[in-house]
Write a protein that holds these residues in place. Structure first.
Motif, PDB file in Angstrom:
ATOM      1  N   ARG A   1       0.877  -1.185   0.000  1.00 10.56           N
ATOM      2  CA  ARG A   1       0.000   0.000   0.000  1.00 10.56           C
ATOM      3  C   ARG A   1       0.904   1.222   0.000  1.00 10.56           C
ATOM      4  N   THR A   2       1.087   1.816  -1.153  1.00  7.47           N
ATOM      5  CA  THR A   2       2.095   2.866  -1.310  1.00  7.47           C
ATOM      6  C   THR A   2       1.513   4.183  -1.825  1.00  7.47           C
ATOM      7  N   THR A   3       0.209   4.370  -1.701  1.00  5.34           N
ATOM      8  CA  THR A   3      -0.415   5.586  -2.230  1.00  5.34           C
ATOM      9  C   THR A   3      -0.723   6.605  -1.138  1.00  5.34           C
ATOM     10  N   GLY A   4      -0.148   6.437   0.056  1.00  5.10           N
ATOM     11  CA  GLY A   4      -0.359   7.389   1.125  1.00  5.10           C
ATOM     12  C   GLY A   4      -1.521   6.984   2.012  1.00  5.10           C
ATOM     13  N   PRO A   5      -1.742   7.740   3.081  1.00  6.01           N
ATOM     14  CA  PRO A   5      -1.100   8.999   3.447  1.00  6.01           C
ATOM     15  C   PRO A   5       0.381   8.834   3.788  1.00  6.01           C
ATOM     16  N   ALA A   6       1.061   9.959   3.898  1.00  6.35           N
ATOM     17  CA  ALA A   6       2.511   9.985   3.979  1.00  6.35           C
ATOM     18  C   ALA A   6       3.015   9.536   5.341  1.00  6.35           C
ATOM     19  N   THR A   7       4.224   9.004   5.350  1.00  3.47           N
ATOM     20  CA  THR A   7       4.894   8.656   6.597  1.00  3.47           C
ATOM     21  C   THR A   7       5.000   9.888   7.498  1.00  3.47           C
ATOM     22  N   GLY A   8       4.617   9.720   8.755  1.00  2.00           N
ATOM     23  CA  GLY A   8       4.663  10.813   9.722  1.00  2.00           C
ATOM     24  C   GLY A   8       3.360  11.564   9.871  1.00  2.00           C
ATOM     25  N   SER A   9       2.420  11.361   8.944  1.00  2.00           N
ATOM     26  CA  SER A   9       1.128  12.038   9.046  1.00  2.00           C
ATOM     27  C   SER A   9       0.231  11.297  10.026  1.00  2.00           C
ATOM     28  N   GLY A  10      -0.883  11.934  10.385  1.00  2.91           N
ATOM     29  CA  GLY A  10      -1.818  11.317  11.310  1.00  2.91           C
ATOM     30  C   GLY A  10      -1.611  11.797  12.730  1.00  2.91           C
ATOM     31  N   PRO A  11      -2.416  11.288  13.661  1.00  4.24           N
ATOM     32  CA  PRO A  11      -2.315  11.744  15.051  1.00  4.24           C
ATOM     33  C   PRO A  11      -0.979  11.361  15.664  1.00  4.24           C
ATOM     34  N   ALA A  12      -0.500  12.182  16.601  1.00  2.00           N
ATOM     35  CA  ALA A  12       0.798  11.933  17.224  1.00  2.00           C
ATOM     36  C   ALA A  12       0.841  10.595  17.944  1.00  2.00           C
ATOM     37  N   GLY A  13      -0.298  10.151  18.467  1.00  2.00           N
ATOM     38  CA  GLY A  13      -0.326   8.879  19.175  1.00  2.00           C
ATOM     39  C   GLY A  13      -0.298   7.668  18.279  1.00  2.00           C
ATOM     40  N   SER A  14      -0.540   7.855  16.969  1.00  2.00           N
ATOM     41  CA  SER A  14      -0.514   6.741  16.028  1.00  2.00           C
ATOM     42  C   SER A  14      -0.257   7.253  14.611  1.00  2.00           C
ATOM     43  N   PRO A  15       0.962   7.752  14.366  1.00  2.00           N
ATOM     44  CA  PRO A  15       1.277   8.280  13.036  1.00  2.00           C
ATOM     45  C   PRO A  15       1.492   7.154  12.022  1.00  2.00           C
TER      46      PRO A  15
END
Length: 574
Positions: free
Chosen positions: A271-285
């Motif tokens: 699964r390589t279409t995102g969302p990007a590494t590091g995105s999302g909530p701080a508790g579960s990026p």
């Protein structure tokens, strides 16, 4: 947000190379505000009204980080019996009894799944058959996953639910062995297992996943009790992204979990279409995208003709005098070793075409995703390094660095290639406890490919990240550090490739700064430094000062995530 707190009265291991002697640590706003001498730091603490924690001679260390941990599965299968924890000498009948008890106690009509039996450890030294599973679960699809999570067994209803009774086509990258009657015997291997696993997993959260959320909180608390404050969940399908975000928003995730994306249809689906590494909530990026290059039991190993001849010679020598010739027959069979166009001998499975792998890594980078390549055997590691060399600097501006998961069999030349492409080697020294006898046998046959070659990798300049691969092995970090330092096999006390031992400091760093680097968060985690998140653990002894053979018995007294106490022994003042 937890209030300010100051720690003093014990030793502090910061994990920083140039920290000097640190006597006290001040935390405010969930981050480290000051480190240094006790008098000065406590004065600053009084100015902000910080609560005081007197360590009483204990040791404060950075929170441990497990770079490759299947948190999703740990929560999903938490209520089922651990089939690995059967007494020595147990057989198929013992496993079937546990399965039957679980089936009876789990009402419904959907899938039943269990984890952890080890065919090699059973008296019969084999997988469970379809007919045997039918006897204990005749009416519902049943999947029983083997310990290594690369093979398992299905009952007839499970094969039928997958459309494999009989299968029209065996899945690419997998095997379904057949009996003389032309029907599946029961085993499903590699991609066949992963397709069945994904189907069963999806059925268990089809009702909204509330039960999974409850178990995720409990599993997170268990990890915190071992001093683990952050993990990389090494296979997260899309339907669990929503559940993780619900867990964070509902305060049900005691530790930080990085979600390494895979596709919904199988662990092997990219699964390589995102969302990007590091995105999302701080508790579960979002973490690095997971790519499977080779198998587990069928990891891709490449040997020169000379290495193969020497290996077969050792096999013959080891079986002279009444020993079984089964190992020799397996080694020389077409399924075990085969010649390649490169005039070398090959064993195991490679799942990717080289050009397809390279284009997938480029596609991931274009969508902001760092990559983590599952590469156990030296042939898979070589393929991974070729791909990283081919994609050049496309990954440089992404969080973290490219990862090679497991890096199990690797010699000095290949270790140098890993260093040259800037990849991080994610290693699991706890496997020496779980699989040490098998590894010792492999090391004696092919000494140029020692298992879990931490010294070889470190000597080449490769950053090591510590991992468990839970539930395939125990997640406790301190026993893993001990195993990395001693290389001692727990079952019999002998050593496995002792030349690959590392120091306690190197092993400790693998589970702190090394794993933080693998997750792309070494700027905010992995050490005790001003400005970093206050993920902290109090141990009853200093792991860098005790005798190596006792590191695993050190107790975790308290664990803090972002300055908040998530596990605590109330005998400490504060």
């Amino acid at each position: 947000m937890a209030g300010p707190v100051v720690f003093f009265g014990g030793s502090v291991v910061t994990g920083e190379d140039s920290a000097g002697v640190v006597e006290a640590v001040l935390v405010t706003g969930g981050r480290v505000a000051a480190v240094g001498g006790e008098v000065e730091v406590r004065r600053r603490a009084r100015d902000v009204g910080a609560a005081e924690v007197d360590l009483g001679g204990a040791t404060l260390v950075p929170g441990f980080i497990d770079a490759h941990h299947h948190f999703l599965f740990g929560a999903l299968d938490r209520r089922s019996p651990d089939l690995h924890r059967v007494p020595a000498g147990a057989g198929v009948a013992d496993i079937l009894g546990l399965i039957e008890q679980h089936v009876v106690s789990t009402p419904g009509t959907g899938w039943v799944r269990l984890f952890g039996y080890s065919p090699a450890d059973l008296r019969e030294h084999r997988h469970l058959t379809r007919e045997e599973l039918d006897q204990v679960c005749p009416d519902r699809p049943l999947l029983v996953i083997a310990l290594g999570m690369h093979s398992g067994s299905l009952n007839s209803a499970g094969f039928d639910a997958m459309g494999w009774l009989p299968p029209a086509d065996v899945p690419d990258g997998g095997r379904i062995p057949f009996g003389r009657n032309g029907l599946p015997r029961g085993e499903v291997i590699e991609s066949a297992l992963y397709l069945a696993e994904a189907t069963s997993r999806g059925s268990l959260v089809a009702n909204g996943g509330d039960a999974w959320l409850v178990e995720a909180r409990a599993h997170g608390r268990d990890l915190a009790a071992s001093g683990i404050t952050r993990v990389g969940d090494a296979a997260v399908s899309p339907e669990f992204d929503v559940l993780y975000e619900r867990a964070v928003s509902g305060g049900m995730l005691p530790i930080t979990v990085h979600r390494m994306p895979i596709g919904s249809e199988s662990l092997m689906a990219a699964r390589t279409t995102g969302p990007a590494t590091g995105s999302g909530p701080a508790g579960s990026p979002v973490g690095a995208a997971k790519l499977f290059l080779d198998g587990g039991e069928a990891c891709a190993v490449c040997l020169s003709v000379g290495e193969t001849v020497r290996m077969l010679g050792r096999l013959v020598t080891s079986t002279v005098g009444g020993g079984s010739l089964a190992a020799v027959r397996a080694a020389v069979s077409g399924n075990m070793i085969r010649p390649g166009r490169d005039f070398k001998m090959h064993r195991g499975m490679l799942f990717w075409d080289q050009r397809a792998l390279e284009s997938t890594i480029v596609s991931a980078a274009e969508h902001g995703l760092q990559t983590a390549q599952h590469a156990m055997g030296n042939a898979a590691i070589a393929q991974a390094t070729r791909a990283l060399r081919a994609v050049g600097d496309r990954l440089d501006n992404l969080p973290g660095r490219p990862r090679l998961e497991h890096t199990l069999f690797c010699g000095p030349n290949l270790a140098t290639r890993i260093a040259d492409v800037g990849a991080i080697a994610v290693v699991s020294p706890i496997w020496l406890d779980e699989l040490g006898e098998s590894f010792r046998g492999a090391a004696s046959l092919v000494p140029d490919l020692p298992p879990i070659p931490m010294r070889t990798l470190a000597a080449a300049g490769v950053t090591l990240a510590g991992a468990s691969d839970y539930p395939s092995a125990d997640y406790a970090v301190l026993p893993a550090i001990q195993a990395a330092v001693t290389r001692r096999i727990a079952s019999d006390g002998t050593l496995c490739s002792p030349e690959e031992a590392v120091t306690a400091e190197e092993a400790f760093r693998a589970y702190t700064m090394g794993s933080a680097a693998a997750l792309g968060v070494d700027d905010i985690a992995g050490s005790i430094a001003v400005g970093k998140q206050a993920d902290l653990v109090i141990l009853d002894k200093n792991p860098l000062e005790v005798e190596p053979g006792s590191i695993g018995s050190i107790r975790v007294l308290r664990t803090y995530v972002a300055g908040k106490l998530v596990h605590g022994d109330r005998t400490i003042v504060g």
